[in-house]
Scaffold this active site. Structure first.
Site, PDB file in Angstrom:
ATOM      1  N   SER A  36       2.227 -11.565  24.478  1.00  0.00           N
ATOM      2  CA  SER A  36       2.124 -11.107  26.081  1.00  0.00           C
ATOM      3  C   SER A  36       3.214 -10.567  25.645  1.00  0.00           C
ATOM      4  CB  SER A  36       2.552 -13.002  26.503  1.00  0.00           C
ATOM      5  OG  SER A  36       2.706 -13.890  25.705  1.00  0.00           O
ATOM      6  N   ARG A  37       4.268 -10.458  26.520  1.00  0.00           N
ATOM      7  CA  ARG A  37       5.443  -8.891  26.491  1.00  0.00           C
ATOM      8  C   ARG A  37       6.833 -10.713  26.192  1.00  0.00           C
ATOM      9  NH1 ARG A  37       3.769  -7.015  32.177  1.00  0.00           N
ATOM     10  NH2 ARG A  37       3.789  -9.534  32.242  1.00  0.00           N
ATOM     11  N   HIS A  78      -5.702  -6.730  34.625  1.00  0.00           N
ATOM     12  CA  HIS A  78      -7.141  -7.336  34.048  1.00  0.00           C
ATOM     13  C   HIS A  78      -7.586  -5.387  33.570  1.00  0.00           C
ATOM     14  CE1 HIS A  78      -8.169 -11.086  35.458  1.00  0.00           C
ATOM     15  NE2 HIS A  78      -6.965 -11.166  34.945  1.00  0.00           N
ATOM     16  N   LYS A  96     -11.409 -14.167  35.865  1.00  0.00           N
ATOM     17  CA  LYS A  96     -11.522 -13.710  36.888  1.00  0.00           C
ATOM     18  C   LYS A  96     -10.105 -13.654  37.068  1.00  0.00           C
ATOM     19  CE  LYS A  96     -10.537 -16.812  38.900  1.00  0.00           C
ATOM     20  NZ  LYS A  96      -9.022 -16.741  39.459  1.00  0.00           N
TER      21      LYS A  96
END
Ligand code: NAP
Length: 318
Positions: A36-37, A78, A96
């Site tokens: 993750s960033r 996504h 989702k």
């Protein structure tokens, strides 16, 4: 016993924390790498699992010791993250809502198909026991002709996380929680004959909506909201009785009362079952999930698109 299944996690937020705790406790799953960033948060996430804190999406995914990628970034990312994972030749479990619209879903499904890769939506409800039992019961015809179905998912969650309320992150009720009753109705009754949706749009997102999916001889009526506290419920009324399932999206227990007696459906609510099932399907060389087939994901995205069209809900990046 097979060796543990090795995952690359893209996204290390609230959901990734819950999932990691649950699946690694089984010792059947390892988080090999994550990305993750925010570097500090990423390293803190990786530490307890001895996972490699990657410096980029490619660095996390393009490794010979990664069996599949689990993508749990915010909705607006996504498509792009999944596209990259598939281009790098990896199987993918994607959270989702699969993408922001059906057209992007179709592109990813075609890409996976052309590469012979597994791609499934992490629609955890449909990996759980109770929904599968409810589906078999409804399709057995024991309720008789269906007269009406009501489903609600109303929870005051607008302040839960920025991703729920921020249009730039693909927020709003429909994509965050409306997808659950829509997918449930689709899995029970198929694609509806008609779709109507009235929404409450504020600050660039939908706070809630009333949706009616029309089927042959009955309607499925839905209330969805991120600012209302009505709760979650499902009632299916048939000519021979009814089925009630308060926590339907969690796969919690359901009860049916019909002319032939009372049926109780029980099972476990867990992410582990989803991850075990996906790992098994990938090991078996499958490219599609039997729990949430690609057609179901695509058709439900089409229903979401139609609801958005009727509410005139357009995101700033579209
Ligand atoms: N199946 C379920 O039960 C369930 C439950 C909750 C949520 N969800 C879905 O799961 C997703 C995440 O929800 P959440 O509550 O965990 O959100 P969250 O707490 O905001 O976490 C999102 C994570 O993704 C990272 N991220 C965002 N964009 C990224 C990008 N472009 N590249 C790399 N990392 C990125 C964020 O970290 P950085 O900003 O540092 O990159 C953060 O670690 C959503 O799509 C949501 O719909 C599913």
């Amino acid at each position: 016993m097979d060796r543990a299944f090795r995952w690359a996690f893209i996204g290390t937020g609230t959901l990734a924390k819950k999932v990691a705790r649950e699946i690694t406790a089984s010792e059947r799953h390892v988080i090999a790498t994550a990305y993750s960033r925010n570097r500090e948060k990423l390293c803190a996430y990786c530490e307890p699992y001895n996972a490699y804190p990657a410096i980029s999406i490619e660095d996390a995914i393009d490794r010979s010791d990664v069996d599949a990628v689990y993508i749990n970034v915010t909705n607006e990312s996504h498509y792009e993250v999944c596209r990259q994972a598939l281009e790098l030749g990896k199987h993918v479990l994607l959270e989702k809502p699969f993408t922001m619209n059906a057209s992007d879903t179709e592109k990813l499904q075609n890409l996976a198909k052309s590469r012979g890769l597994y791609l499934a939506e992490a629609m955890w409800t449909w990996f759980a026991d109770v929904p599968l039992q409810v589906r078999a019961f409804v399709q057995s015809g024991k309720l008789g002709r269906i007269r009406e179905v009501y489903m609600s998912y109303c929870a005051y969650s607008i302040g839960y996380a920025p991703r729920v309320s921020d249009p730039l992150l693909g927020g709003g009720a429909l994509l965050d929680i409306g997808i659950y009753p829509i997918t449930y109705a689709y899995r029970l009754f198929g694609f509806p004959l008609s779709i109507t949706c009235n929404g409450d749009i504020k600050n660039g997102i939908d706070y809630g909506e009333h949706i009616v999916l029309g089927y042959d001889g009955f309607d499925v009526k839905m209330d969805v909201s991120i600012v209302d506290t009505k709760g979650e419920a499902m009632i299916i009324e048939g000519e021979n009785g009814f089925l009630a399932n308060p926590g339907y999206h969690y796969g919690e227990s359901a009860v049916a009362k019909t002319k032939s007696g009372v049926d109780i459906f029980k099972g476990q609510r867990s992410y582990l079952k989803e991850f075990d099932s996906v790992a098994d399907e990938i090991r078996q060389g499958k490219t599609e999930s039997s729990f949430i087939p690609p057609q179901a994901t695509l058709d439900c995205m089409r229903i979401l698109d139609e609801c958005r069209r009727q509410m005139n809900l357009v995101y700033p990046f579209e």
